[in-house]
Design a protein around this motif. Structure first.
Motif, PDB file in Angstrom:
ATOM      1  N   ALA A 847       5.181   1.720  -0.882  1.00 17.12           N
ATOM      2  CA  ALA A 847       5.659   3.107  -0.229  1.00 17.12           C
ATOM      3  C   ALA A 847       4.226   3.915  -0.457  1.00 17.12           C
ATOM      4  CB  ALA A 847       6.758   3.329  -1.042  1.00 17.12           C
ATOM      5  N   ASN A 848       3.377   3.626  -1.204  1.00 13.97           N
ATOM      6  CA  ASN A 848       2.376   4.499  -1.436  1.00 13.97           C
ATOM      7  C   ASN A 848       1.244   4.257  -0.280  1.00 13.97           C
ATOM      8  OD1 ASN A 848      -0.132   5.817  -2.246  1.00 13.97           O
ATOM      9  ND2 ASN A 848      -0.009   5.187  -4.300  1.00 13.97           N
ATOM     10  N   ARG A 849       1.236   5.398   0.789  1.00 16.20           N
ATOM     11  CA  ARG A 849       0.395   5.250   2.012  1.00 16.20           C
ATOM     12  C   ARG A 849      -0.997   5.176   1.535  1.00 16.20           C
ATOM     13  NH1 ARG A 849       2.934   9.755   5.884  1.00 16.20           N
ATOM     14  NH2 ARG A 849       5.161   8.952   6.147  1.00 16.20           N
ATOM     15  N   GLY A 850      -1.481   5.717   0.374  1.00 13.78           N
ATOM     16  CA  GLY A 850      -2.805   5.729  -0.014  1.00 13.78           C
ATOM     17  C   GLY A 850      -3.144   4.192  -0.318  1.00 13.78           C
ATOM     18  N   PHE A 851      -2.114   3.580  -1.071  1.00 15.05           N
ATOM     19  CA  PHE A 851      -2.741   1.959  -1.552  1.00 15.05           C
ATOM     20  C   PHE A 851      -2.615   1.316  -0.053  1.00 15.05           C
ATOM     21  CE2 PHE A 851      -0.727  -2.118  -1.924  1.00 15.05           C
ATOM     22  CZ  PHE A 851      -1.656  -2.789  -2.917  1.00 15.05           C
ATOM     23  N   VAL A 852      -1.655   1.302   0.643  1.00 16.16           N
ATOM     24  CA  VAL A 852      -1.581   0.406   1.972  1.00 16.16           C
ATOM     25  C   VAL A 852      -2.639   0.697   2.910  1.00 16.16           C
ATOM     26  CG1 VAL A 852      -0.043   0.206   4.002  1.00 16.16           C
ATOM     27  CG2 VAL A 852       0.999   0.251   1.826  1.00 16.16           C
ATOM     28  N   PRO A 856      -7.807  -3.707   0.633  1.00 16.76           N
ATOM     29  CA  PRO A 856      -7.925  -4.842   1.693  1.00 16.76           C
ATOM     30  C   PRO A 856      -6.465  -5.346   2.076  1.00 16.76           C
ATOM     31  CG  PRO A 856      -9.263  -5.217  -0.227  1.00 16.76           C
ATOM     32  CD  PRO A 856      -8.442  -3.946  -0.607  1.00 16.76           C
ATOM     33  N   ALA A 857      -6.442  -5.944   3.451  1.00 12.18           N
ATOM     34  CA  ALA A 857      -5.383  -6.426   3.973  1.00 12.18           C
ATOM     35  C   ALA A 857      -4.752  -7.668   3.312  1.00 12.18           C
ATOM     36  CB  ALA A 857      -5.623  -6.912   5.197  1.00 12.18           C
TER      37      ALA A 857
END
Length: 889
Positions: A847-852, A856-857
């Motif tokens: 849910a953390n946009r920064g992480f996503v 890397p994919a």
């Protein structure tokens, strides 16, 4: 061959020992040679190797490409074809010369110090050294190349083919000499082919300048990324429909600094929407400007020499390096008030693949091939469906687009290593003589003062003849007649234009046939993070290192099963490790089989014998695997073929059939033992044959221990589908049995029931499913660890039992006395809390946009998979708790 059924296999497989032994065995046995005695009646199948450059060691991309070719050749050989895999190497003009010159620089000398003849001796020494290294690498990879026919692009036969093609095209007017813009490497001082130019995104500048009109009424604004080339401007161009400049066409501007008057011309090539809509024209330093200049008869002013140094036409900047000149002229233009703006600008800049120098578009006298006439037949064939077939099909569109828009090809190189251009110039009358044989005198004036052109041909000129020159053309040889056209070319998508298209053009022109039926396009082997492998990143993988650590079979299987046509794949060491585990799995299963054959040998498989459900099932699945692997290879889907083999051998043969086979093999029923041995040996033999093209060494090592006839698995018969093996009922029964055994084993693991404890098994089923249980009760008891067993259609669920549902049946295991129920509930509750935390942690992370956005994919995907696994485990724990706490009733 070792004495069949009598040689004990070692406990562990040793790749190094096996690889050396069996490659020598194959080589000495001549198994790789095409056209052997007795092969006349066989249908031919041929592949020519994309010749590696003699510039150094092979890389992991070579390993992929060659593994795929070897799989095809070994498969077709086993199918009964007379197979030719033509081996050979490319002289790689500029690449090899650059390597040798670099070595000479380390010794403090240059090629000019040695002279042409002595320098070429050094290059030939280099070639012999690296050619032997490449051969040794081929050996280590297990490649079944026909070494007896090995060719080199500069050997005598191929050199004659090159001269024949050059002279023929020249006489047809398709090869000519002229001044054009080419890619120029100022460091190596040679023209470059497009493939030798690497385009890199560079942070540069866009310089905006005002060129004053001659009549003083104003100015025209132009822009350039290379202000040093303005010294060679001979015009300014605008679009003929651009209303802003209609009144100025035909007038002149004054070139700043130089003071030369240059005309304003109208040309449809100009984009009126880009910048000011006016462009400076430098015909000697830009390919588009060269075309515009030619249409308007503009002078061609070259302002640099071959080293990138400003020449006499650069006026006050003469003698400066091109980049030093850029700095000085920018300052001078600013001082003069001409340079109005310097804009930050990211643009693509060509760099020499060999020297690293920035490539200069450069007006030069070179030899060219007129490509459009040569492309006509290829275009017609492709559009009519008669052309070369590309796999995947999408590459045909890319190929067709290129050949429909093909430009003339600059084929001369200012090098010493390569095919010398067969053109001579008469010092007495200036005649140009182009001949296959060296002329002794001028045919025009009879003079004897002839000098051969100093340049050599682009490497791609000779490699473009590779499919037929290697087979003896222009001579009419038996090999050319039998093996040409070839069947398939395996190559990378990056050289479709530079090599594949040119091979097709020259083949159609000189043989009247396409050079190969199919072109199989491979992708790149990238690193684990998806990056292209390079020296600068230090992320390259040496295939010899992989082989030394894991064996050639593991590397080959990893590369081939990771392959999908036309796509890149990532190299991961864990995948090589998994391939080695697979090899060990096959080895251990084979040792188990041979242990039961050492005293008795194996009887021939008979379908009249009383086959068990497991026997009939494994033969049926063998049939399906033969069909899947063969069909997959026919469409070049090596990944699907390898995965089908992996699933069949690991999951079904090793994990399930051998487990079911242990009961009869360790039992007292001699007939059951005999039948099981015959099935086991037959299926193992056929499986090894299917696997052989992928993993040649371990399959030969094991096969030589089996009680089967034949000199080598390399020339054994490819497995065929046998209609008599069809057994759909056995497949359905085994599906039920396998699901049941897995379910019981999962319950044991979840409830922490010791493998030593026997359980009671109660199964509620009816119809054919019930029959499957009753027909295989002893196997179910043994593999589930059940001392008590009931199967029926009306059995009730006992109290305090755990449950599993499989296809057509419910399984109950009473837990009373088997486990401490209270203690198990407490343990599962603790486990549930841990799983709740893990699920919550993963969900927060995702849910953390920064992480996503930043991770890397593949890392994000791994977290998603973890979340799914945790939720699945949590659901199982919840269900078990409900059962134990009585909440499901």
């Amino acid at each position: 061959m070792v004495e069949q059924g009598r040689s004990t296999m070692p406990k562990a497989y040793d790749p190094k020992q096996a690889e050396q032994k069996w490659y020598e065995f194959w080589f000495k046995g001549g198994f790789f040679q095409a056209g052997k005695e007795g092969s006349e009646e066989k249908e031919p199948f041929s592949i020519v190797i994309p010749p590696p450059n003699v510039t150094g060691n092979l890389h992991i991309g070579h390993a992929l490409n060659m593994t795929l070719q070897d799989i095809l050749i070994r498969w077709k050989r086993m199918e009964g074809y007379d197979t030719l895999w033509m081996s050979g190497m490319d002289h790689a003009g500029i690449a090899t010369q650059s390597k040798v010159e670099a070595r000479l620089r380390e010794e403090g000398i240059s090629r000019h110090d040695l002279g042409r003849e002595k320098f070429l001796e050094k290059v030939w020494e280099w070639k012999e050294h690296y050619a032997q290294i490449i051969r040794e690498q081929w050996y280590k990879m297990g490649l079944s190349l026909d070494y007896s026919r090995e060719r080199f692009t500069m050997d005598e036969g191929l050199s004659r083919a090159v001269r024949k093609v050059f002279v023929t095209l020249y006489e047809k007017g398709l090869i000519y000499r002229g001044q054009y813009i080419i890619n120029w490497d100022p460091a190596a001082r040679t023209a470059l082919s497009d493939i030798e130019v690497i385009h890199k995104e560079v942070q540069g500048h866009l310089y905006h300048m005002n060129y004053p009109l001659k009549d003083g009424s104003g100015f025209i604004r132009v822009a350039t990324t290379r202000p040093e080339t303005m010294l060679g401007d001979t015009g300014v161009a605008v679009h003929p429909d651009d209303d802003r400049y209609k009144g100025l066409v035909g007038q002149s501007v004054v070139l700043p600094v130089v003071g030369r008057e240059i005309p304003i011309v109208a040309d449809e090539h100009v984009d009126p929407e880009f910048g000011s809509g006016a462009v400076k024209i430098t015909p000697a330093h830009d390919p588009n400007d060269f075309e515009i200049g030619g249409r308007h008869d503009l002078p061609q002013v070259l302002v640099m020499d071959e080293t990138g140094t400003m020449n006499e036409n650069a006026g006050p900047y003469r003698g400066l390096d091109r980049f030093e000149c850029r700095e000085k002229i920018v300052k001078d233009l600013q001082d003069a008030g001409v340079l109005t703006e310097i804009e930050e600008h990211v643009h693509s800049v060509g760099h020499s693949e060999r020297s690293g120098a920035v490539v200069e578009p450069y007006l030069s006298t070179q030899w060219f091939v007129a490509m459009k006439p040569l492309a006509k037949q290829a275009i017609r064939d492709t559009k009519s469906g008669e052309g070369v077939r590309f796999v995947p099909e999408r590459f045909e569109k890319i190929y067709l687009h290129w050949i429909e828009n093909v430009r003339d090809w600059c084929i001369s190189r200012q090098l010493w290593w390569g095919h010398r251009i067969p053109a001579w110039y008469c010092a007495d009358c200036g005649e140009t003589i182009v001949r296959i044989e060296d002329p002794e005198s001028c045919p025009r004036c009879g003079g004897g003062k002839l000098k051969q052109d100093e340049d050599v041909l682009d490497t791609w000129f000779s490699s473009g003849l590779w499919p037929f020159s290697t087979l003896g053309w222009p001579q009419k040889t038996n090999d050319l007649d039998r093996y040409y056209p070839t069947d398939v070319l395996v190559t990378g998508y990056d050289i479709i234009y530079f090599w594949v298209a040119r091979m097709i053009f020259t083949a159609l022109e000189f043989t009247g046939e396409k050079p190969f039926r199919d072109v199989l396009i491979t992708g790149l082997v990238r690193d684990a993070e998806g990056r292209k492998m390079s020296k600068s990143l230090g992320n390259g993988v040496d295939p010899m290192e992989v082989i030394d650590q894991y064996g050639a079979d593991a590397m080959r299987f990893m590369l081939s099963t990771g392959y999908t046509p036309g796509n890149d794949q990532r190299f991961r060491w864990e995948r090589v490790e998994a391939a080695r585990h697979f090899a060990n799995k096959i080895w251990n299963a084979s040792r188990f089989a041979l242990m039961h054959l050492e005293e008795t040998g194996a009887e021939t498989l008979s379908l009249e014998a009383p086959l068990s459900t497991a026997d009939r099932w494994i033969l049926h699945r063998l049939n399906e695997t033969v069909e899947t692997v063969t069909e997959s290879l026919n469409r070049y889907d090596f990944g699907e073929a390898g995965q089908a083999l992996y699933r069949f051998i690991w999951d079904e043969l090793c994990d399930w059939y051998i487990e079911f086979a242990k009961r009869p093999l360790y039992g007292e029923d001699e007939e059951a033992k005999r039948v099981t041995r015959s099935v086991l040996v037959y299926v193992l033999d056929q499986s090894l044959r299917l696997l052989h093209p992928f993993m040649p060494y371990i399959t030969e090592e094991i096969w030589q221990h089996l009680p089967v006839d034949g000199e080598s698995i390399t020339v054994s018969q490819w497995p065929q589908k046998n209609p008599a093996f069809e057994a759909t009922q056995a497949v359905q029964e085994m599906r039920v049995l396998i699901e049941t055994i897995r379910a019981v084993r999962n319950i044991r693991a979840e409830m922490e029931i010791s493998p030593k404890k026997q359980v009671e098994l109660i199964i509620r089923a009816d119809g054919s499913v019930l029959s499957a249980y009753r027909n295989n009760e002893s196997a179910i008891r043994r593999l589930c660890g059940a001392d008590r067993f009931q199967a029926g259609s009306d059995l009730a669920r006992p109290d305090k039992a755990t449950t599993a549902v499989v296809t057509g049946a419910e399984i109950f295991i009473p837990l009373e006395g088997l486990i401490d129920i209270g203690q198990t509930i407490t343990r599962l509750q603790d486990e549930l809390k841990k799983l709740d935390k893990e699920v919550e942690r993963v969900e927060k992370k995702l849910a953390n946009r920064g992480f996503v956005s930043k991770a890397p994919a593949h890392i994000v995907e791994e977290e998603k998979q973890k979340g799914a696994e945790y939720r699945q485990k949590r659901d199982k724990v919840k269900n078990r708790l409900k059962e134990l706490q009585g909440q499901d009733r």
